[in-house]
Scaffold this active site. Structure first.
Site, PDB file in Angstrom:
ATOM      1  N   LYS A 179      -8.054 -33.034 -20.809  1.00  0.00           N
ATOM      2  CA  LYS A 179      -8.493 -32.858 -19.423  1.00  0.00           C
ATOM      3  C   LYS A 179      -9.481 -33.939 -18.989  1.00  0.00           C
ATOM      4  O   LYS A 179     -10.110 -34.594 -19.814  1.00  0.00           O
ATOM      5  CB  LYS A 179      -9.082 -31.459 -19.238  1.00  0.00           C
ATOM      6  N   ARG A 220      -5.175 -23.791 -25.945  1.00  0.00           N
ATOM      7  CA  ARG A 220      -3.946 -24.267 -25.282  1.00  0.00           C
ATOM      8  C   ARG A 220      -3.965 -25.792 -25.349  1.00  0.00           C
ATOM      9  O   ARG A 220      -4.832 -26.418 -24.742  1.00  0.00           O
ATOM     10  CB  ARG A 220      -3.961 -23.764 -23.830  1.00  0.00           C
TER      11      ARG A 220
HETATM   12  N1  HH2 Z   1      -4.579 -25.790 -17.587  1.00  0.00           N
HETATM   13  C1  HH2 Z   1      -3.496 -26.330 -16.987  1.00  0.00           C
HETATM   14  C2  HH2 Z   1      -2.389 -25.519 -16.671  1.00  0.00           C
HETATM   15  N2  HH2 Z   1      -2.390 -24.202 -16.955  1.00  0.00           N
HETATM   16  N3  HH2 Z   1      -3.460 -22.314 -17.880  1.00  0.00           N
HETATM   17  C3  HH2 Z   1      -4.520 -21.767 -18.476  1.00  0.00           C
HETATM   18  N4  HH2 Z   1      -4.530 -20.458 -18.790  1.00  0.00           N
HETATM   19  N5  HH2 Z   1      -5.630 -22.502 -18.806  1.00  0.00           N
HETATM   20  C4  HH2 Z   1      -5.697 -23.833 -18.525  1.00  0.00           C
HETATM   21  O1  HH2 Z   1      -6.749 -24.465 -18.820  1.00  0.00           O
HETATM   22  C5  HH2 Z   1      -4.584 -24.469 -17.890  1.00  0.00           C
HETATM   23  C6  HH2 Z   1      -3.463 -23.649 -17.572  1.00  0.00           C
HETATM   24  C7  HH2 Z   1      -3.460 -27.791 -16.698  1.00  0.00           C
HETATM   25  O2  HH2 Z   1      -2.984 -28.510 -17.791  1.00  0.00           O
HETATM   26  P1  HH2 Z   1      -1.468 -29.024 -17.962  1.00  0.00           P
HETATM   27  O3  HH2 Z   1      -0.508 -27.887 -18.056  1.00  0.00           O
HETATM   28  O4  HH2 Z   1      -1.410 -29.955 -19.106  1.00  0.00           O
HETATM   29  O5  HH2 Z   1      -1.214 -29.895 -16.678  1.00  0.00           O
HETATM   30  P2  HH2 Z   1      -0.452 -29.649 -15.314  1.00  0.00           P
HETATM   31  O6  HH2 Z   1      -1.064 -28.493 -14.636  1.00  0.00           O
HETATM   32  O7  HH2 Z   1      -0.648 -30.947 -14.571  1.00  0.00           O
HETATM   33  O8  HH2 Z   1       1.000 -29.375 -15.641  1.00  0.00           O
END
Ligand code: HH2
Length: 276
Positions: free
Chosen positions: A219, A253
């Protein structure tokens, strides 16, 4: 015990949730596994690397991300969830749309990861009328604008208070406590200082009595601290995952499953926790 559909975890060791983003625009892996065959192969690889759960997402929620339609999201995630039917680990659907949640559960998902914490009544009902687990996450504002001006008087207390209310709402709707996990939502309407305070005091969330999930992998707060762009944030992500677990996170995660599993093996051994 944490119940996740047909799976259960005793949480005697921290769990690793591997991220599979079937999106063109996710902040770290957008476009890499957009085709369902590629996403499926990637998911299998994360299982082989030791993921305890997989989180499948069809809509980016990075700051500034634009929403996608229900149909688009379904087209992205359903073939992957269907392809993982019978997998040895539970599949979580990362969505805030009740229609997507319902279709994903019907296709075999065992958990719903809702960044809106089931504030939509239809989403609440979708979970309450099933046996799947749910992750209730805190965020301030919406992905499109949430990083413009995050504001809190006491961020940790406010996040705790919100999650307490959401747990109570879920229980009132009939979702048993042993199916619920909570997440402070790192980066979702939070400055670097807010994120650091939440990580520093993550153990305060434990008083709410349900497992804590932490999503720090790659992040931007890690970019801010190290000066590294997203492809170079593995060391910082490992550090963040270990800190989160040491401060009580039950689930991390992550994008980099193998590296995180290895790092946790070292921590677990030091803490006298066995391998299985
Ligand atoms: N972070 C992201 C997406 N979903 N869900 C939970 N529960 N907690 C988190 O910290 C979280 C989440 C963002 O990360 P990522 O899926 O890698 O990116 P994107 O939203 O751009 O697909």
């Amino acid at each position: 015990m944490f119940y996740c559909g047909n799976f259960q975890f005793d949480l005697s060791r921290p769990l690793v949730m591997g991220i599979v983003n079937v999106t063109p625009d996710s902040f770290s892996d957008g476009g890499r596994h957009l085709h369902s065959d590629a996403a499926l192969a990637y998911a299998q690889r994360l299982i082989a690397e030791g993921a305890d759960l997989l989180d499948i997402g069809g809509e980016s929620t990075r700051p500034g991300a634009r929403p996608v339609s229900v149909q688009q999201e379904l087209d992205r995630v359903l073939p992957v969830i269907e392809g993982l039917r019978g997998a040895p680990v539970p599949i979580s659907i990362d969505s805030r749309k009740p229609e997507v949640m319902r279709a994903a559960i019907a296709a075999g998902a065992q958990m719903v990861n809702d960044i809106d914490a089931l504030q939509d009544a239809a989403a609440m009902h979708a979970i309450a009328s099933s046996n799947v687990a749910v992750c209730l996450m805190h965020k301030q504002g919406d992905p499109l604008t949430m990083q413009e001006q995050p504001h809190y008087l006491k961020v940790v207390d406010e996040v705790c208070a919100f999650l307490r209310v959401r747990i109570a709402a879920a229980e009132t709707a009939g979702i048993q406590r042993n199916r619920i996990v909570i997440d402070p939502g790192f980066g979702f309407g939070k400055t670097l200082e807010h994120n650091l305070a939440l990580l520093r005091e993550l153990d305060k969330l434990a008083v709410l009595g349900v497992p804590v999930l932490a999503g720090l992998s790659r992040k931007s707060m890690l970019g801010a601290l190290t000066g590294q762009d997203v492809a170079q944030r593995l060391p910082a992500s490992i550090a963040a995952a270990l800190i989160a677990v040491q401060r009580g996170a039950a689930i991390v995660r992550v994008h980099d499953v193998r590296a995180t599993v290895d790092a946790l093996k070292v921590l677990n051994a030091v803490n006298g926790i066995g391998l299985s």
